[in-house]
Every structure is written in structure tokens, then in C-alpha cells.
Design a protein around this motif. Structure first.
Motif, PDB file in Angstrom:
ATOM      1  N   ARG C  70       0.801  -1.229   0.000  1.00 15.19           N
ATOM      2  CA  ARG C  70       0.000   0.000   0.000  1.00 15.19           C
ATOM      3  C   ARG C  70       0.830   1.274   0.000  1.00 15.19           C
ATOM      4  NH1 ARG C  70      -5.403  -0.668   3.598  1.00 15.19           N
ATOM      5  NH2 ARG C  70      -5.927  -2.825   3.051  1.00 15.19           N
ATOM      6  N   TRP C  71       2.031   1.215   0.592  1.00 10.04           N
ATOM      7  CA  TRP C  71       2.869   2.417   0.702  1.00 10.04           C
ATOM      8  C   TRP C  71       4.275   2.131   0.175  1.00 10.04           C
ATOM      9  CZ3 TRP C  71      -0.593   1.140   4.697  1.00 10.04           C
ATOM     10  CH2 TRP C  71      -1.585   2.099   4.965  1.00 10.04           C
ATOM     11  N   ALA C  97       9.860   2.982   7.481  1.00  6.17           N
ATOM     12  CA  ALA C  97      10.750   3.960   6.854  1.00  6.17           C
ATOM     13  C   ALA C  97      10.354   4.133   5.400  1.00  6.17           C
ATOM     14  CB  ALA C  97      12.204   3.483   6.946  1.00  6.17           C
ATOM     15  N   SER C  98      10.422   5.369   4.932  1.00  4.55           N
ATOM     16  CA  SER C  98      10.044   5.662   3.550  1.00  4.55           C
ATOM     17  C   SER C  98      10.778   6.914   3.096  1.00  4.55           C
ATOM     18  CB  SER C  98       8.531   5.885   3.466  1.00  4.55           C
ATOM     19  OG  SER C  98       8.159   6.283   2.164  1.00  4.55           O
ATOM     20  N   SER C  99      10.822   7.122   1.784  1.00  2.81           N
ATOM     21  CA  SER C  99      11.309   8.410   1.282  1.00  2.81           C
ATOM     22  C   SER C  99      10.338   9.512   1.663  1.00  2.81           C
ATOM     23  CB  SER C  99      11.440   8.370  -0.242  1.00  2.81           C
ATOM     24  OG  SER C  99      12.385   7.407  -0.608  1.00  2.81           O
ATOM     25  N   HIS C 100       9.085   9.160   1.871  1.00  3.87           N
ATOM     26  CA  HIS C 100       8.039  10.164   2.074  1.00  3.87           C
ATOM     27  C   HIS C 100       7.433  10.085   3.461  1.00  3.87           C
ATOM     28  CE1 HIS C 100       8.414  10.974  -2.140  1.00  3.87           C
ATOM     29  NE2 HIS C 100       8.357   9.677  -2.365  1.00  3.87           N
ATOM     30  N   ALA C 102       4.479  11.012   4.688  1.00  3.19           N
ATOM     31  CA  ALA C 102       3.110  10.511   4.835  1.00  3.19           C
ATOM     32  C   ALA C 102       3.078   8.985   4.779  1.00  3.19           C
ATOM     33  CB  ALA C 102       2.212  11.115   3.753  1.00  3.19           C
ATOM     34  N   ALA C 103       3.875   8.396   3.907  1.00  5.69           N
ATOM     35  CA  ALA C 103       3.897   6.936   3.776  1.00  5.69           C
ATOM     36  C   ALA C 103       4.375   6.287   5.071  1.00  5.69           C
ATOM     37  CB  ALA C 103       4.797   6.522   2.611  1.00  5.69           C
ATOM     38  N   SER C 107       1.575   4.175   7.265  1.00  2.00           N
ATOM     39  CA  SER C 107       1.810   2.727   7.332  1.00  2.00           C
ATOM     40  C   SER C 107       2.081   2.296   8.765  1.00  2.00           C
ATOM     41  CB  SER C 107       2.959   2.322   6.405  1.00  2.00           C
ATOM     42  OG  SER C 107       4.154   2.967   6.787  1.00  2.00           O
ATOM     43  N   CYS C 108       2.681   3.173   9.570  1.00  4.29           N
ATOM     44  CA  CYS C 108       2.915   2.852  10.976  1.00  4.29           C
ATOM     45  C   CYS C 108       1.577   2.698  11.712  1.00  4.29           C
ATOM     46  CB  CYS C 108       3.768   3.938  11.624  1.00  4.29           C
ATOM     47  SG  CYS C 108       4.173   3.636  13.345  1.00  4.29           S
TER      48      CYS C 108
END
Lengths: 151, 83, 151, 83
Positions: C70-71, C97-100, C102-103, C107-108
Motif C-alpha cells: 500500500r505504501w 521507513a520511507s522516502s516520504h 506521509a507513507a 503505514s505505521c
């Protein structure tokens, strides 16, 4: 509720900050955190962060006070670094603690969204060839902040 | 009146702060910007080159209609990009 | 994307887990975390956590895989403790962890909401007088999980 | 067929697991529950006393209509309360 706000050059210690927020308490059910890191986009070698001493701390304190009005928090911590930051290094830390998981998670997202649009910080990217570029404000950040506006 | 500039605006104007004494009819942020722009080509270019200049009066965000007076600390800067 | 799932008695080390998730990378823009702690509600002296070895790990891995679908995540870590846990001690850790930003944040929240309703763990409260009580599933947890259902 | 019980259900039945050999017509989770409940007063009381019994077949969540067969690992437990 205890709100801790710091603007500093030094790297922060996440574990110590969480211990500070939860130590000696048994009423905290959840701690949410967001840590923003410096990405090496487009060959960036350093990110330089500038702020408005005095106003920046006050602006963050007001945002944290607003979070405390909206959610039942037991504590919150916001640390934002300034100065030269290399890729991979942390820039900002938001920590929220509450008896309730949803309050911690939502207020953490709120704090970083409002901080991005309402706290006076400015980023300048420094690239390998020595060129620099001031980061432009993003429309998506305004949108993320706007979802917390009240009708 | 103490004027502060930050980020790209500071860089274009070439100073981080200056003391100014605008005439009495410069009573709000909008008129102060107009007066500063007229004060030098560097000011004119800096304000013209900064999309959406933001202002703060005495360390609170302020709009074009907000009052300014002698003794105030007035800051100008581009939209913020922290976090 | 690297998903790490662990079910263990030992306390976890948040700083080490974040270092594991972000170390040596320069494409991570944000790390979100949620840490659930044991509250001393109603004079609780110990929380006992039971799980279904094998199935629990699999269930969490599936939830993490769904988050990764999803993310756009660069990594995720879920650690859930079992055994006897005293008030004030950590129970569960979710890291994304994400580049973004909001993601990572969304997701957390998704991971902890689904974990609460879809991973086989059961809590028993032990009180000062020696009495015990199995914790009942909460309707609010079902509602929190349901907001991630897809139409 | 291996049956596992968890949490309050395990406590009420008094065993964490048991090997059973139900008759051939016990082909799904619902019929297996009915057959187990009839196997002893402790089983009957445990299943009756557990609001909303959940099941897993071979470590996947399962509904009343899902198939069970010899060799399966079938688990019963109350709604989960982790996190």
C-alpha cells in the motif's frame, strides 16, 4: 502536559528522549515518533538549515500547545536541528505520548505537518559541484497541514 | 524599527538585518514592503524575486494589513521549508 | 523492501532498530514509530502476553507485506514481546521507513491497527491481590482497523 | 488432528493441545467445534464461556465453514488482544 522544544545543531538521542518522556510513569500507553532524515536527492552533499532564533521556538511551542488541546497527551517533544546536515542524518524529531494509541499517532502526524508549514525554518541544498539551491515550499505540505484545519 | 531577512531574501538583499526609520504613513506590513522595495535596487530585486514573501511582526506571523510601528522587529522571509 | 518481524521476551532497543532500518542508506526521508507500553491501570502489577508460535510471526509478516503493497516503504520492523511485562515497560514496536513522510506515518498507524486485530496475541492482567483477568477485545480496535479496509 | 487452545479457552479446558480423531462427517470448523463441545463438560463450558471463539486451520484464520481433515493443526482462541 510537558512539552519540550529544542532547536539545536547537535544530533539528538532518540532513546534518551523517549526515556525522558516516559520514565517513571505508568500511565503512558503509547509513544509515537517521527524522525525526518536528510535524503541525498540529486547528488546533495549537505543540507543547510536556517531558523529565526526566538520566533522558531515560540512557533513550535504554540503548535505543541495546540496538539495538547486537541489530544489527551501525557507529553510531547520536538527537536529540530539547524546548521549543516549530511545525507542520512536526522533533521527533526517529533515524539508524542498518551494513554491512548490513536492520540499519540494522530498528534505526531499533526505536529510534523504543522511544523513543516508554520515553523520558521529554511533549507538550502548544497551539491557536489558547489552549487546551492533554496528548497521551495511544497503544495503537498500545505495540503497535509490543511487536513488538520477545523471547520 | 529593526528589519530581519531570512533565507533567499537575506541572500539577495545581502544583509541579515538593518535599522530603518520609515515615514509615519508606513503603518502596516504592506506599506513597509513597498517602502523597503523603493529603498534600493537590491531590495527591489529581492522582494520581486521571492515568491510569496512572508512577514512576522515581533516574532508573530503577520499579514499585509497588520500594523508596524517604531521599535517593532519585522522579519521577511520566503515560505518555510523545515521539518 | 526489508520487513523484520520478531516475537521475543527480551526488551528491544529502539535506537538499534532504527539504525538497522536506516543505516548506510540515504534514500530514507522519514521513520515513523509506535511503541506500545504497559499501563498500570486498575492496580495492574504484571501483564502476561501469550502468542501462537509460528502463526503469530506469519500473521505479522502478512500485515507488513500488505503495508508494503500500500505504501512505498524502504523498510519496516515489528517487534512484539511475550511473557511477563511490568507496568511502564514496552510491549510492541512498529517502525516504518520511507522516502516520504506521509507513507511512513500512515503505514505505521496501519501496522499497529491491524496487528491489534489480526495477530494472535492474548493479554492477561495480574493484579496486586493475585487475581487475574483476560483482556477483552475492544470494539474501538475493530473500528481503528476497519478504517484501513478497502472499498 | 492436532487441536490447540489459547488464552482463556486453554485455561478453561485445562490443556493447551490434544490429538483427536473425529468421525469422517466432521469436515469443517463448525462441525469440529460441535464435536469437541460434546466430548467433555470442560470443553462444553469452555466453548460456551468464550464470546466469539476464533479458529485457525494450519495457522491461517478460518471460518466455521472452512474444511478440516486428518493431519490438520486446528487452533481455537478468543478474539486477539495484542499490541
Amino acid at each position: 502536559m510537558a512539552v519540550r522544544v529544542r532547536v539545536q545543531q547537535a544530533v539528538f538521542d532518540l532513546a534518551a528522549e523517549i526515556a525522558e518522556l516516559t520514565g517513571g510513569r505508568t500511565d503512558v500507553g503509547g509513544v509515537a515518533s517521527f524522525c525526518g532524515l536528510c535524503r541525498a536527492d540529486d547528488g546533495l552533499v549537505t543540507l543547510e538549515l536556517e531558523h529565526y532564533p526566538g520566533m522558531t521556538e515560540r512557533a513550535i511551542e504554540r503548535i505543541a500547545d495546540e496538539a495538547a488541546r486537541r489530544w489527551p497527551l501525557t507529553g510531547a517533544t520536538v527537536i529540530h536541528r539547524v546548521g549543516a546536515i549530511p545525507p542520512g542524518a536526522p533533521i527533526v524529531l517529533v515524539l508524542t505520548a498518551s494513554s491512548h494509541r490513536a492520540a499519540a499517532l494522530e498528534s505526531c502526524a499533526f505536529l510534523i505537518d504543522w511544523l513543516k508549514t508554520r515553523a520558521p525554518f529554511w533549507k538550502r541544498e548544497v551539491f557536489a559541484d558547489g552549487s546551492t539551491r533554496w528548497v521551495e515550499a511544497k503544495g503537498e505540505d500545505d495540503q497535509a497541514a490543511a487536513r488538520w484545519d477545523r471547520a | 524599527m529593526r528589519i530581519l531577512y531570512f533565507a533567499g531574501l537575506r541572500q539577495r538583499i545581502g544583509v541579515a538585518e538593518e535599522e530603518v526609520a520609515p515615514p509615519q504613513d508606513v503603518r502596516d506590513v504592506g506599506r513597509l514592503i513597498a517602502w523597503l522595495r523603493a529603498s534600493s535596487p537590491a531590495h527591489e530585486a529581492a522582494f520581486a524575486g521571492t515568491s510569496r514573501v512572508r512577514a512576522a511582526v515581533n516574532q508573530d506571523f503577520a499579514g499585509l494589513g497588520d500594523a508596524v510601528a517604531a521599535g517593532d522587529e519585522v522579519a521577511f522571509f520566503p515560505p518555510v521549508t523545515g521539518g
